[in-house]
Design a protein around this motif. Structure first.
Motif, short mmCIF file in Angstrom:
data_model
loop_
_atom_site.label_atom_id
_atom_site.label_comp_id
_atom_site.label_asym_id
_atom_site.label_seq_id
_atom_site.Cartn_x
_atom_site.Cartn_y
_atom_site.Cartn_z
N ALA A 193 0.83 -1.21 0.00
CA ALA A 193 0.00 0.00 0.00
C ALA A 193 0.86 1.26 0.00
N ASP A 194 0.68 2.09 -1.00
CA ASP A 194 1.28 3.42 -1.03
C ASP A 194 0.15 4.39 -1.38
N LEU A 195 -0.38 5.03 -0.35
CA LEU A 195 -1.54 5.90 -0.54
C LEU A 195 -1.16 7.37 -0.62
N ARG A 196 0.13 7.65 -0.77
CA ARG A 196 0.55 9.05 -0.87
C ARG A 196 -0.12 9.80 -2.02
N PRO A 197 -0.35 9.18 -3.18
CA PRO A 197 -1.06 9.92 -4.22
C PRO A 197 -2.52 10.21 -3.90
N GLU A 198 -3.11 9.41 -2.99
CA GLU A 198 -4.53 9.55 -2.70
C GLU A 198 -4.83 10.48 -1.53
N ALA A 199 -3.88 10.66 -0.64
CA ALA A 199 -4.13 11.47 0.56
C ALA A 199 -4.61 12.88 0.25
N PRO A 200 -4.05 13.57 -0.74
CA PRO A 200 -4.53 14.93 -1.02
C PRO A 200 -5.99 15.00 -1.46
N GLY A 201 -6.58 13.87 -1.83
CA GLY A 201 -7.97 13.84 -2.24
C GLY A 201 -8.95 13.73 -1.09
N ILE A 202 -8.46 13.60 0.13
CA ILE A 202 -9.34 13.49 1.30
C ILE A 202 -9.97 14.85 1.58
N LYS A 203 -11.29 14.89 1.63
CA LYS A 203 -12.02 16.14 1.85
C LYS A 203 -12.66 16.20 3.24
N LEU A 204 -12.51 15.17 4.04
CA LEU A 204 -13.15 15.11 5.35
C LEU A 204 -12.32 15.83 6.40
N PRO A 205 -12.97 16.33 7.46
CA PRO A 205 -12.20 16.82 8.61
C PRO A 205 -11.32 15.69 9.14
N THR A 206 -10.03 15.95 9.26
CA THR A 206 -9.07 14.90 9.58
C THR A 206 -8.12 15.34 10.69
N LEU A 207 -7.92 14.45 11.64
CA LEU A 207 -6.93 14.65 12.70
C LEU A 207 -5.84 13.60 12.54
N VAL A 208 -4.59 14.03 12.47
CA VAL A 208 -3.45 13.12 12.43
C VAL A 208 -2.73 13.21 13.77
N ILE A 209 -2.53 12.05 14.40
CA ILE A 209 -1.82 11.98 15.69
C ILE A 209 -0.54 11.19 15.50
N SER A 210 0.57 11.73 15.98
CA SER A 210 1.84 11.01 15.95
C SER A 210 2.40 10.89 17.37
N GLY A 211 3.36 9.98 17.52
CA GLY A 211 4.09 9.85 18.77
C GLY A 211 5.52 10.36 18.57
N THR A 212 5.96 11.20 19.47
CA THR A 212 7.30 11.80 19.34
C THR A 212 8.38 10.75 19.18
N HIS A 213 8.20 9.61 19.85
CA HIS A 213 9.25 8.58 19.88
C HIS A 213 8.92 7.39 18.98
N ASP A 214 7.97 7.56 18.09
CA ASP A 214 7.53 6.47 17.22
C ASP A 214 8.56 6.23 16.11
N LEU A 215 9.06 5.00 16.05
CA LEU A 215 10.02 4.62 15.01
C LEU A 215 9.34 3.94 13.82
N ALA A 216 8.13 3.44 14.03
CA ALA A 216 7.42 2.70 12.98
C ALA A 216 6.70 3.64 12.02
N ALA A 217 6.07 4.67 12.56
CA ALA A 217 5.43 5.72 11.77
C ALA A 217 5.87 7.04 12.41
N THR A 218 6.91 7.61 11.90
CA THR A 218 7.61 8.70 12.57
C THR A 218 6.78 9.99 12.57
N PRO A 219 7.11 10.92 13.49
CA PRO A 219 6.45 12.23 13.46
C PRO A 219 6.61 12.94 12.12
#
Length: 263
Positions: A193-219
């Motif tokens: 899965a590589d959804l980077r081309p699709e992300a800009p098409g999202i029109k919904l109110p969206t909250l992205v949460i990251s963890g400062t120390h996350d190595l798997a999905a970095t800030p």
């Protein structure tokens, strides 16, 4: 335990809150190697304001683990199929890691079915073949116990692991009893899965949460995702990968504030 036959797969689900009431729906989607129990810290608070639908992603928990590999189309299709089965026309969505990736696909492709989405500890492209191919192979050939000591320390900070041994033991228990083929097949889905081309098409109110120390999905990846989605909000918690457990109070408040604020 309730099950639904969705896309040829028996999915285990649970509803908290008054399922016959009029509160809005909220779907919660688990991360790789966990099950719906990962949301236990949030359920009491969320179910006061929402009808909360949790499910075990295919290959996890009590859901079936059909032969893989799986795809992000299947993972997102399972959510839509479960909503259809339960006659849920629209819902909010919150997913962590693999669940967040599922949420990106749903928001980008099926925005008419959702109100607001929370994408936590995730990215539009998580990891690389150098990570996922050997991990899937190890799960299939050596089993989940062989992965636990390498994977689980990346989910939490060292301080949390030392402070909360019982929590870690419970999470480890779920991880090692995850179906090895189901886990590997979900690794295949994430890898493809590589959804980077699709992300800009999202029109919904969206909250992205990251963890400062996350190595798997970095800030950095979280900020990249938030910047790609028009109008998305970004919040960073002092946590590693499973931020809803490590910073349960802050996570719950952040999600509730976002989902309940006036439009």
């Amino acid at each position: 335990m309730p099950y639904a036959a969705v896309n040829g797969t028996e999915l285990h689900y649970r509803i908290d809150g008054d399922r016959h009431g009029h509160a809005p729906w909220l779907v919660l989607s688990n991360s790789l190697g966990t099950d719906m129990s990962m949301w236990t810290p949030q359920v009491a608070a969320l179910s006061k304001r929402f009808r909360v639908l949790r499910y075990d992603t295919r290959g996890h928990g009590h859901s079936e683990a059909p032969k893989g590999p799986y795809t992000i189309d299947q993972l997102s299709g399972d959510v839509l199929g479960l909503m259809d089965t339960l006659k849920i026309s629209r819902a909010n969505f919150c997913g962590i890691s693999m669940g967040g990736l599922t949420g990106i696909a749903l928001a980008a492709r099926h925005g008419d079915r959702f109100e607001r989405v929370v994408l936590s500890n995730t990215a539009a492209r998580i990891g690389s073949p150098e990570v996922w191919v050997p991990r899937a192979a190890k799960a299939r050939h050596e089993g989940m116990f062989a992965l636990a000591d390498a994977v689980l320390p990346r989910w939490f900070t060292a301080d949390f692991i030392e402070r909360e041994p019982v929590v870690l033991a419970m999470i480890r228990d779920v991880f090692v009893h995850t179906d090895k083929e189901g886990y590997a097949s979900n690794c295949d889905a994430i890898n493809a899965a590589d959804l980077r081309p699709e992300a800009p098409g999202i029109k919904l109110p969206t909250l992205v949460i990251s963890g400062t120390h996350d190595l798997a999905a970095t800030p950095a990846q979280g900020r990249e995702l938030a910047q790609a989605i028009p109008g998305a909000r970004y919040v960073e918690l002092d946590a590693s990968h499973i931020s809803n457990i490590e910073k349960l109070g802050e996570f719950t408040k952040t999600v509730l504030d976002f989902l309940t604020e006036p439009k």
